[in-house]
Motif scaffolding. Structure first.
Motif, PDB file in Angstrom:
ATOM      1  N   UNK A  28      -5.977  -6.983  -4.828  1.00  0.00           N
ATOM      2  CA  UNK A  28      -4.777  -6.865  -5.036  1.00  0.00           C
ATOM      3  C   UNK A  28      -4.054  -5.713  -5.178  1.00  0.00           C
ATOM      4  N   UNK A  29      -5.099  -5.173  -5.567  1.00  0.00           N
ATOM      5  CA  UNK A  29      -3.759  -3.568  -5.050  1.00  0.00           C
ATOM      6  C   UNK A  29      -4.327  -3.173  -3.749  1.00  0.00           C
ATOM      7  N   UNK A  30      -5.581  -3.442  -2.948  1.00  0.00           N
ATOM      8  CA  UNK A  30      -5.857  -3.408  -1.961  1.00  0.00           C
ATOM      9  C   UNK A  30      -4.699  -3.997  -1.120  1.00  0.00           C
ATOM     10  N   UNK A  31      -4.133  -5.180  -1.584  1.00  0.00           N
ATOM     11  CA  UNK A  31      -3.663  -5.595  -0.531  1.00  0.00           C
ATOM     12  C   UNK A  31      -1.938  -5.345  -0.637  1.00  0.00           C
ATOM     13  N   UNK A  32      -1.457  -4.620  -1.572  1.00  0.00           N
ATOM     14  CA  UNK A  32      -0.609  -3.999  -1.761  1.00  0.00           C
ATOM     15  C   UNK A  32      -0.776  -2.670  -1.542  1.00  0.00           C
ATOM     16  N   UNK A  33      -1.353  -1.697  -0.880  1.00  0.00           N
ATOM     17  CA  UNK A  33      -1.300  -0.334  -0.962  1.00  0.00           C
ATOM     18  C   UNK A  33      -1.277  -0.622   1.067  1.00  0.00           C
ATOM     19  N   UNK A  34      -1.897  -2.011   1.856  1.00  0.00           N
ATOM     20  CA  UNK A  34      -1.823  -2.539   2.833  1.00  0.00           C
ATOM     21  C   UNK A  34      -1.182  -2.964   3.619  1.00  0.00           C
ATOM     22  N   UNK A  35      -0.172  -2.502   2.747  1.00  0.00           N
ATOM     23  CA  UNK A  35       1.071  -2.859   3.157  1.00  0.00           C
ATOM     24  C   UNK A  35       1.979  -2.041   3.935  1.00  0.00           C
ATOM     25  N   UNK A  36       1.550  -0.724   3.499  1.00  0.00           N
ATOM     26  CA  UNK A  36       1.906   0.264   3.925  1.00  0.00           C
ATOM     27  C   UNK A  36       1.473   1.777   4.101  1.00  0.00           C
ATOM     28  N   UNK A  37       0.642   2.248   4.618  1.00  0.00           N
ATOM     29  CA  UNK A  37      -0.664   2.440   4.521  1.00  0.00           C
ATOM     30  C   UNK A  37      -0.377   3.628   4.975  1.00  0.00           C
ATOM     31  N   UNK A  38      -0.796   4.511   4.425  1.00  0.00           N
ATOM     32  CA  UNK A  38      -0.377   6.099   4.331  1.00  0.00           C
ATOM     33  C   UNK A  38       0.059   7.548   5.634  1.00  0.00           C
ATOM     34  N   UNK A  39       0.577   7.862   5.505  1.00  0.00           N
ATOM     35  CA  UNK A  39       1.446   8.050   7.304  1.00  0.00           C
ATOM     36  C   UNK A  39       0.543   9.806   7.288  1.00  0.00           C
ATOM     37  N   UNK A  40      -0.527   9.937   7.843  1.00  0.00           N
ATOM     38  CA  UNK A  40      -1.588  11.095   7.854  1.00  0.00           C
ATOM     39  C   UNK A  40      -0.494  12.385   7.619  1.00  0.00           C
ATOM     40  N   UNK A  41       0.461  12.694   8.731  1.00  0.00           N
ATOM     41  CA  UNK A  41       1.376  13.923   8.849  1.00  0.00           C
ATOM     42  C   UNK A  41       2.418  14.308   7.978  1.00  0.00           C
ATOM     43  N   UNK A  42       3.243  12.704   7.786  1.00  0.00           N
ATOM     44  CA  UNK A  42       3.576  13.703   6.507  1.00  0.00           C
ATOM     45  C   UNK A  42       3.625  12.788   4.780  1.00  0.00           C
ATOM     46  N   UNK A  43       2.467  12.410   5.081  1.00  0.00           N
ATOM     47  CA  UNK A  43       1.796  11.491   3.706  1.00  0.00           C
ATOM     48  C   UNK A  43       3.247  10.114   2.670  1.00  0.00           C
ATOM     49  N   UNK A  44       3.849   9.282   3.934  1.00  0.00           N
ATOM     50  CA  UNK A  44       4.892   8.615   3.083  1.00  0.00           C
ATOM     51  C   UNK A  44       3.627   7.897   3.453  1.00  0.00           C
ATOM     52  N   UNK A  45       3.819   6.528   2.766  1.00  0.00           N
ATOM     53  CA  UNK A  45       2.863   5.188   2.850  1.00  0.00           C
ATOM     54  C   UNK A  45       2.330   5.160   0.846  1.00  0.00           C
ATOM     55  N   UNK A  46       1.518   3.732   0.815  1.00  0.00           N
ATOM     56  CA  UNK A  46       1.033   3.228  -0.769  1.00  0.00           C
ATOM     57  C   UNK A  46       0.021   4.097  -0.671  1.00  0.00           C
ATOM     58  N   UNK A  47      -0.657   4.919  -1.754  1.00  0.00           N
ATOM     59  CA  UNK A  47      -1.656   4.969  -1.937  1.00  0.00           C
ATOM     60  C   UNK A  47      -2.216   5.545  -3.588  1.00  0.00           C
ATOM     61  N   UNK A  48      -4.032   5.082  -3.653  1.00  0.00           N
ATOM     62  CA  UNK A  48      -3.841   4.867  -5.321  1.00  0.00           C
ATOM     63  C   UNK A  48      -3.378   5.854  -5.827  1.00  0.00           C
TER      64      UNK A  48
END
Length: 182
Positions: free
Chosen positions: A145-165
């Motif tokens: 479930x945590x992986x599914x939530x994280x996959x909804x918005x992966x980390x953007x590599x230049x600004x760090x926007x997204x969902x991560x552990x």
């Protein structure tokens, strides 16, 4: 020889383990979990308040299955007693979280809010606007479930926007260095 597989699993107070044929049932204060042993290479025994996973032969396959099923049963015992948690952080301008009933509503910089419904056996908590805590007794289901939530918005590599552990480091790429001369 499996070093993990031959270790006994102690059964804490308040937890009961039953073996019926090839089904292992673990009951505790948090939940009841079942595991089907899908191989004839190992057998499970409950003796002296301990669970033992015993190999039926001396092959490499039975050695690996002994370690696998011992760890799965150990995770079940820990899960029904204490439970497992994964913490996720949502990072971005305008990103926020809300819990509405049994749904998690996320504004993730898209044109619409993203809804994620709770799965049976998993609890989603939102202690603040940028943190999600996924908890439950089944370690495999908590991670999925945590992986599914994280996959909804992966980390953007230049600004760090997204969902991560929460404990995961975010590595950013350097941007363009326009106008620099060597």
């Amino acid at each position: 020889m499996s070093r993990i597989g031959k270790l006994p699993i102690s059964i804490p107070a308040g937890v009961s383990v039953e073996v019926n044929g090839n089904i292992v049932t673990v009951k505790g204060p948090k939940d009841t979990l079942n595991l089907e042993i899908k191989t004839n290479n190992v057998s499970v025994k409950v003796e002296n308040n301990e669970v033992l996973v015993v190999r039926n032969d001396e092959t490499t396959d039975s050695n690996t299955k002994q370690g696998l099923y011992r760890q799965l049963i150990h995770n079940m015992v820990v899960g029904v007693k204490d439970g497992f948690k994964k913490s996720l952080t949502v990072q971005g301008v305008g990103y926020k979280l809300n819990k509405q009933g049994n749904k998690l509503v996320m504004n993730l910089g898209l044109s619409h809010p993203v809804e994620f419904a709770e799965v049976e056996g998993i609890k989603l908590d939102v202690p603040d606007n940028n943190t999600i805590i996924v908890s439950g007794a089944n370690k495999e289901l908590v991670g999925a479930v945590a992986a599914k939530i994280k996959a909804l918005r992966p980390i953007e590599p230049y600004h760090g926007y997204g969902i991560h552990y929460t404990n995961e480091p975010v590595v950013l790429k350097p941007g363009k260095s326009a106008g620099k001369k060597k």
